[in-house]
Scaffold this motif. Structure first.
Motif, PDB file in Angstrom:
ATOM      1  N   VAL A 132      14.823   3.937  -8.602  1.00 39.25           N
ATOM      2  CA  VAL A 132      13.558   2.909  -8.198  1.00 39.25           C
ATOM      3  C   VAL A 132      13.756   1.693  -7.832  1.00 39.25           C
ATOM      4  CG1 VAL A 132      11.510   1.736  -9.352  1.00 39.25           C
ATOM      5  CG2 VAL A 132      11.656   4.351  -9.438  1.00 39.25           C
ATOM      6  N   MET A 185       1.026  -1.355   0.009  1.00 37.03           N
ATOM      7  CA  MET A 185      -0.062  -0.069  -0.077  1.00 37.03           C
ATOM      8  C   MET A 185       0.875   1.476  -0.159  1.00 37.03           C
ATOM      9  SD  MET A 185      -2.244  -2.562   1.446  1.00 37.03           S
ATOM     10  CE  MET A 185      -1.505  -2.323   3.065  1.00 37.03           C
ATOM     11  N   PRO A 186       2.162   1.159   0.513  1.00 39.37           N
ATOM     12  CA  PRO A 186       2.752   2.494   0.575  1.00 39.37           C
ATOM     13  C   PRO A 186       2.891   3.313  -0.746  1.00 39.37           C
ATOM     14  CG  PRO A 186       4.135   0.921   1.790  1.00 39.37           C
ATOM     15  CD  PRO A 186       2.780   0.063   0.764  1.00 39.37           C
ATOM     16  N   ILE A 187       2.423   4.637  -0.478  1.00 40.41           N
ATOM     17  CA  ILE A 187       2.741   5.500  -1.742  1.00 40.41           C
ATOM     18  C   ILE A 187       3.612   6.439  -1.603  1.00 40.41           C
ATOM     19  CG2 ILE A 187       1.553   7.462  -3.063  1.00 40.41           C
ATOM     20  CD1 ILE A 187      -1.068   6.190  -2.093  1.00 40.41           C
ATOM     21  N   VAL A 188       4.797   6.374  -2.465  1.00 38.36           N
ATOM     22  CA  VAL A 188       5.970   7.329  -2.240  1.00 38.36           C
ATOM     23  C   VAL A 188       5.982   8.508  -3.091  1.00 38.36           C
ATOM     24  CG1 VAL A 188       8.329   7.093  -2.259  1.00 38.36           C
ATOM     25  CG2 VAL A 188       6.992   5.326  -1.385  1.00 38.36           C
ATOM     26  N   LYS A 189       5.857   9.496  -2.832  1.00 35.52           N
ATOM     27  CA  LYS A 189       6.153  10.650  -3.865  1.00 35.52           C
ATOM     28  C   LYS A 189       7.282  11.392  -3.549  1.00 35.52           C
ATOM     29  CE  LYS A 189       2.119  12.834  -5.215  1.00 35.52           C
ATOM     30  NZ  LYS A 189       0.967  13.503  -5.301  1.00 35.52           N
ATOM     31  N   TYR A 213      12.977   0.079  -3.999  1.00 39.15           N
ATOM     32  CA  TYR A 213      12.107  -1.122  -4.107  1.00 39.15           C
ATOM     33  C   TYR A 213      13.137  -2.215  -2.994  1.00 39.15           C
ATOM     34  CZ  TYR A 213       8.300  -0.234  -7.039  1.00 39.15           C
ATOM     35  OH  TYR A 213       7.202   0.102  -7.453  1.00 39.15           O
ATOM     36  N   LYS A 263       7.781  -5.211  -2.578  1.00 40.32           N
ATOM     37  CA  LYS A 263       7.875  -4.364  -3.491  1.00 40.32           C
ATOM     38  C   LYS A 263       6.428  -4.089  -4.385  1.00 40.32           C
ATOM     39  CE  LYS A 263      10.600  -6.819  -7.036  1.00 40.32           C
ATOM     40  NZ  LYS A 263      11.697  -6.966  -7.694  1.00 40.32           N
ATOM     41  N   GLU A 264       5.600  -5.286  -4.287  1.00 37.91           N
ATOM     42  CA  GLU A 264       4.460  -5.240  -5.170  1.00 37.91           C
ATOM     43  C   GLU A 264       3.580  -4.413  -4.620  1.00 37.91           C
ATOM     44  OE1 GLU A 264       6.305  -7.992  -4.260  1.00 37.91           O
ATOM     45  OE2 GLU A 264       6.798  -8.758  -6.368  1.00 37.91           O
ATOM     46  N   TRP A 265       3.546  -3.978  -3.310  1.00 36.41           N
ATOM     47  CA  TRP A 265       2.543  -3.172  -2.623  1.00 36.41           C
ATOM     48  C   TRP A 265       3.000  -1.528  -2.817  1.00 36.41           C
ATOM     49  CZ3 TRP A 265       1.956  -5.246   3.058  1.00 36.41           C
ATOM     50  CH2 TRP A 265       1.394  -6.803   2.990  1.00 36.41           C
ATOM     51  N   VAL A 266       4.206  -1.361  -3.136  1.00 39.82           N
ATOM     52  CA  VAL A 266       4.629  -0.094  -3.270  1.00 39.82           C
ATOM     53  C   VAL A 266       4.548   0.762  -4.578  1.00 39.82           C
ATOM     54  CG1 VAL A 266       6.818   1.476  -2.746  1.00 39.82           C
ATOM     55  CG2 VAL A 266       6.389  -0.806  -1.212  1.00 39.82           C
ATOM     56  N   THR A 267       3.795   2.055  -4.480  1.00 36.93           N
ATOM     57  CA  THR A 267       3.794   2.949  -5.642  1.00 36.93           C
ATOM     58  C   THR A 267       4.686   3.832  -5.506  1.00 36.93           C
ATOM     59  OG1 THR A 267       1.714   2.214  -6.138  1.00 36.93           O
ATOM     60  CG2 THR A 267       2.263   4.267  -7.025  1.00 36.93           C
ATOM     61  N   ILE A 268       5.701   4.202  -6.493  1.00 40.34           N
ATOM     62  CA  ILE A 268       6.527   5.301  -6.395  1.00 40.34           C
ATOM     63  C   ILE A 268       6.197   6.236  -7.566  1.00 40.34           C
ATOM     64  CG2 ILE A 268       9.159   5.993  -6.631  1.00 40.34           C
ATOM     65  CD1 ILE A 268       9.790   3.100  -5.685  1.00 40.34           C
ATOM     66  N   LEU A 269       5.953   7.606  -7.161  1.00 46.65           N
ATOM     67  CA  LEU A 269       5.904   8.577  -8.163  1.00 46.65           C
ATOM     68  C   LEU A 269       6.766   9.868  -8.089  1.00 46.65           C
ATOM     69  CD1 LEU A 269       3.998   9.848 -10.238  1.00 46.65           C
ATOM     70  CD2 LEU A 269       2.478  10.366  -8.571  1.00 46.65           C
ATOM     71  N   PHE A 270       7.571  10.142  -9.079  1.00 48.69           N
ATOM     72  CA  PHE A 270       8.332  11.308  -9.201  1.00 48.69           C
ATOM     73  C   PHE A 270       7.807  12.490  -9.626  1.00 48.69           C
ATOM     74  CE2 PHE A 270      11.469   7.704  -9.681  1.00 48.69           C
ATOM     75  CZ  PHE A 270      12.392   7.755  -8.799  1.00 48.69           C
TER      76      PHE A 270
END
Lengths: 64, 64, 64, 64, 64, 64
Positions: free
Chosen positions: D21, D1-5, D25, D35-42
């Protein structure tokens, strides 16, 4: 008062955003939140700025 | 430590942003928050990415 | 339209926030941005949720 | 679930982002966060949109 | 300069966050981004505040 | 991929949030954005953390 920030993949037209905005405002109104109170802000993000589920979105799209 | 993120309508010049930054830092200092601790980050947003008070900002502007 | 989100260390009183809000609105007005357009939102963050300059904020504070 | 901005100064290439990235991860996985749970957005930000430590980033860079 | 904001499900201890922070800083350093420049901020979110993949996270967890 | 972050005044129940989530997912689906792709995250904010239209939200509410 609600502030709604929507990070999306870039590429939506102004018309597509407007249609989505109308539908979102309807969703708030159905839940007793007057649309006059709600601010919506889109952020368009290029594909190379996203990573989901453990890999770059650009890689994921190639596989599908 | 404070992080200040400011979403604005695009169109401000670098000079206008700098003047606003100076005034904002002054506001923090007047409140005993040293400007050395404060990070400010602007985000410029095109008009078609905003909806306020129940309609697209572009529609609202046309009416005024 | 500007939306100002301020992440701070928790602990500020409602009165301290109000004084800072008044000073920030003044800063916007001095820059020809009417305060009627500006939304300000604080987010109070506990010390264990921050890391700055390469270490946890809690460690940094201990050293000072 | 984590969302990383991640707000960064613009200028990183897609390849540099991908390498970062992969390293991020790995950091999550070493901490039992799949890592399947983590979204990263630059978010790429131009230099004139940042102010740090009491001055515009563009001024700070000139001095160094 | 990078600002890293991480929205997570609440429940991580201060020690777990610190371990993750150390690993994340290592990831930045391996990519030539000095840890002195990087701010990391966690936001702890209760389960009832998330919806993923079309349903409330609380529903999703029940099914698993 | 869309990430929807909604800052609201605290006080909504888990049930109210779930109803709103269902309506928001419907809005995305009506616009050809599969709900499986969309993450929604609420942030509950106390009244003393908001300022709108030039004054603290707590002041504004008293006047109405």
């Amino acid at each position: 008062m609600p502030i709604v920030k929507i990070d999306m993949l870039e590429g939506k037209t102004a018309e597509q955003k407007e249609k989505l905005v109308i539908a979102l405002y309807k969703a708030f109104e159905e839940n007793q939140i007057p649309k006059e109170w709600v601010t919506i802000l889109f952020n368009d993000n290029p594909v190379e700025n996203w990573a989901v589920g453990g890999e770059m979105l650009s890689e994921k799209i190639k596989k599908e």
